[in-house]
Design a protein around this motif. Structure first.
Motif, PDB file in Angstrom:
ATOM      1  N   LYS A   1       0.713  -1.027   0.044  1.00 56.21           N
ATOM      2  CA  LYS A   1      -0.120  -0.099  -0.106  1.00 56.21           C
ATOM      3  C   LYS A   1       0.953   1.288  -0.130  1.00 56.21           C
ATOM      4  N   THR A   2       1.869   1.293   0.737  1.00 58.13           N
ATOM      5  CA  THR A   2       2.774   2.554   0.635  1.00 58.13           C
ATOM      6  C   THR A   2       3.457   2.605  -0.648  1.00 58.13           C
TER       7      THR A   2
ATOM      8  N   ASN B   1       2.250   1.761  -3.444  1.00 53.63           N
ATOM      9  CA  ASN B   1       0.996   2.389  -4.342  1.00 53.63           C
ATOM     10  C   ASN B   1       0.813   4.000  -3.959  1.00 53.63           C
ATOM     11  N   THR B   2       0.683   4.319  -2.657  1.00 54.86           N
ATOM     12  CA  THR B   2       0.578   5.701  -2.382  1.00 54.86           C
ATOM     13  C   THR B   2       1.757   6.538  -3.013  1.00 54.86           C
TER      14      THR B   2
END
Length: 94
Positions: free
Chosen positions: A2-3, A5-6
């Protein structure tokens, strides 16, 4: 994941904003194209640097996990052999 992707989302949004800012600036076409090219290169280099950092971190963590797994395996193997030897000793005493 997720990091990462962020991070990619933020970089992509910043690139899109910069591109729109350059496109609407009152410059000649050749100047605008040069600015777009320069900004694209800057963002590409920045993205590559961040990606390389993420890959290095994953490799480093992977090595640590493998090394720790080998250490644990060897410890369990040594413990098993010690128990097996002790069992042989107990069996021979009976």
């Amino acid at each position: 994941m997720k990091t990462s992707n962020t991070i990619l989302g933020i970089v992509g949004a910043a690139a899109a904003g910069a591109l729109l800012g350059v496109l609407f600036a009152p410059d000649k076409g050749s100047e605008t194209r040069k600015k777009i090219k320069d900004k694209s290169k800057d963002y590409g280099d920045n993205l590559k640097t961040k990606f390389d950092g993420i890959v290095d971190t994953i490799k480093s963590n992977g090595r640590e996990i493998v090394d720790e797994g080998k250490s644990k395996f060897n410890q369990v193997k040594d413990d098993f052999n010690a128990i097996k030897d002790e069992a042989k000793t107990v069996k021979s005493n009976y």
